[in-house]
Design a protein around this motif. Structure first.
Motif, PDB file in Angstrom:
ATOM      1  N   PHE A  99       0.857  -1.179  -0.047  1.00 48.09           N
ATOM      2  CA  PHE A  99      -0.001   0.011  -0.126  1.00 48.09           C
ATOM      3  C   PHE A  99       0.765   1.152  -0.034  1.00 48.09           C
ATOM      4  N   ALA A 100       2.209   1.062  -0.259  1.00 45.85           N
ATOM      5  CA  ALA A 100       3.100   2.240  -0.361  1.00 45.85           C
ATOM      6  C   ALA A 100       3.144   2.867  -1.414  1.00 45.85           C
ATOM      7  N   HIS A 101       3.263   4.457  -1.448  1.00 46.66           N
ATOM      8  CA  HIS A 101       3.252   5.198  -2.579  1.00 46.66           C
ATOM      9  C   HIS A 101       4.420   6.143  -2.522  1.00 46.66           C
ATOM     10  N   ASN A 102       4.699   6.701  -3.681  1.00 43.08           N
ATOM     11  CA  ASN A 102       5.836   7.582  -3.723  1.00 43.08           C
ATOM     12  C   ASN A 102       5.656   8.923  -3.002  1.00 43.08           C
ATOM     13  N   LYS A 103       6.349   9.304  -2.389  1.00 39.26           N
ATOM     14  CA  LYS A 103       6.556  10.642  -1.599  1.00 39.26           C
ATOM     15  C   LYS A 103       5.955  11.940  -2.416  1.00 39.26           C
ATOM     16  N   ARG A 104       6.616  11.683  -3.617  1.00 34.80           N
ATOM     17  CA  ARG A 104       6.172  13.074  -4.638  1.00 34.80           C
ATOM     18  C   ARG A 104       5.365  12.361  -5.822  1.00 34.80           C
ATOM     19  N   ALA A 105       4.681  13.360  -6.475  1.00 35.63           N
ATOM     20  CA  ALA A 105       4.035  12.970  -7.578  1.00 35.63           C
ATOM     21  C   ALA A 105       4.762  12.773  -8.792  1.00 35.63           C
ATOM     22  N   VAL A 106       4.463  12.011  -9.739  1.00 32.73           N
ATOM     23  CA  VAL A 106       5.110  11.542 -10.827  1.00 32.73           C
ATOM     24  C   VAL A 106       4.445  12.261 -12.066  1.00 32.73           C
ATOM     25  N   SER A 107       5.191  12.630 -12.939  1.00 33.60           N
ATOM     26  CA  SER A 107       4.635  13.389 -14.043  1.00 33.60           C
ATOM     27  C   SER A 107       3.668  12.317 -14.964  1.00 33.60           C
ATOM     28  N   PHE A 108       2.454  12.850 -15.439  1.00 34.19           N
ATOM     29  CA  PHE A 108       1.625  12.053 -16.116  1.00 34.19           C
ATOM     30  C   PHE A 108       1.001  12.862 -16.990  1.00 34.19           C
ATOM     31  N   THR A 109       0.816  12.829 -18.170  1.00 28.34           N
ATOM     32  CA  THR A 109       0.172  13.472 -19.496  1.00 28.34           C
ATOM     33  C   THR A 109      -0.499  12.578 -20.220  1.00 28.34           C
ATOM     34  N   PRO A 110      -1.651  12.174 -20.035  1.00 28.00           N
ATOM     35  CA  PRO A 110      -2.553  11.306 -20.798  1.00 28.00           C
ATOM     36  C   PRO A 110      -2.981  11.987 -22.303  1.00 28.00           C
TER      37      PRO A 110
END
Length: 365
Positions: A99-110
């Protein structure tokens, strides 16, 4: 009679009941059950059903776009084996699991523009889930084929983003604001149906972005210890929870691999037996589909209460596989699944096996 094809003569009764109940819906026009089929939510895992002018969110499920990615690499097999423990530890350090996530958002351009529904999900931390594995049967595997070519193979999906999309539209489809198991469809011509189709495409893009980030991070983790690189030009991406429009109908795949003629795919077996790189044969009786894995023979609770931990440990240790083999992953032991070699034999009319990739390292959430 509606055309139905079962690719196994030993499918459990509960899965058959689910499948036939789905096929009784007036909008269902053709169906097939893959050889790994077993009971699921609303429709059996391994079920494929074509519908006329209706899309059913529950037949795609909560993990939209859940599927497989595989890439060839130039890493040497002997070096991967020699440094397996260090690579294993590095991957767990670099990639959030469970259930762990990244501490920072990852770039995502759909490509598909986010809707109010998906924008809200992204703003609630969705981008922090890109590059995270999840738990259950999701995995990262480094293995070698018959030519000693090293592959990275990973299995994950759209994480909580897909789950929230599915939950929203299952509530819409039920008509009472509850995400209930059942055969609640949306007319594809309706505003609700069109919105779901748009957000389904978004979920599929998110799942692929997640898998690509996992593959990339895994390659970098390996490079911390041995020389070589991943070949993204060899990428095989084949998800198995989706719906696609083909020939005027909507083909729903719930735990089934898209297998058009010449289409490359990946079918995983278990922690011991690895995965198969396959090429589709485009069989219309299977609605251009194949199995998505071995298929479970027992639920997770049953597996943890009945399987032998010592056998699980010895099974993987004797083959030199570096893996998380403990009580928490006992429900993923090979004995919890059908015999993958028998499953593969049952679908000779659906796919051609190109490579068998046997594991060196297996990462579980």
């Amino acid at each position: 009679m509606k055309p139905i094809k079962l690719f196994s003569d030993s499918i459990e009764e509960s899965a058959l009941r689910q499948f036939h109940a789905a096929m009784e819906q007036p909008y269902a026009i053709q169906g097939a059950l893959m050889p790994d089929a077993h009971a699921g939510y609303a429709m059996p895992i391994g079920g494929v059903i074509a519908t006329d002018s209706v899309i059913v969110p529950a037949w795609i499920g909560f993990d939209i776009g859940c599927g497989m990615c595989a890439v060839k690499t130039s890493f040497r097999a002997d070096e991967a084996r020699a440094h397996a423990k260090r690579i294993y530890d590095q991957i767990y350090q670099d990639i959030p699991v469970g259930f762990a996530h990244n501490k920072r958002a990852v770039s995502f351009t759909p490509e598909h523009k986010p809707s109010p529904v998906t924008n809200k999900i992204l703003d609630a931390g969705g981008r922090n889930q890109i590059g995270t594995l999840g738990s259950g049967n999701h995995f990262i595997e480094i293995g070698v084929d018959e030519t000693e070519t090293v592959w990275i193979i990973t299995y994950s999906g759209s994480r909580n983003v897909g789950h929230k999309i599915a939950t929203h539209y299952m509530k819409v489809a039920s008509g009472d604001g509850k995400a209930r198991e059942g055969h609640f469809g949306l007319k594809t011509s309706s505003s609700e149906g069109k919105a779901y189709i748009q957000d389904l495409a978004f979920g599929l893009e998110f799942a692929l972005a997640n898998l690509l980030e996992i593959v990339t991070r895994t390659g970098k983790a390996i490079q911390q210890h041995i020389s070589g690189a991943i070949d993204l030009g060899s990428l095989i991406n084949r998800n198995h929870n989706h719906a696609e429009k083909k020939g005027g109908v909507w083909i729903h795949r719930k735990g089934a691999t898209h297998a058009e003629a010449g289409m490359m795919g990946v079918i995983p077996g278990n922690m011991r037996d690895g995965s198969f790189i396959v090429k589709g044969k485009g069989n219309p009786e299977s609605l251009y589909s194949s199995a998505h894995g071995a298929g479970r023979v027992m639920g997770r609770k049953e597996a943890k209460s009945t399987l032998n931990m010592t056998e699980f440990i010895n099974d993987l240790k004797s083959r030199g596989i570096q893996a998380r083999v403990e009580k928490a992953t006992l429900d993923e032991a090979p004995s919890a699944y059908k015999n993958i070699f028998e499953v593969m034999a049952m679908q000779a009319d659906l796919i051609e096996v190109m490579h068998h990739v046997r594991p060196i390292i297996n990462i579980k959430g």
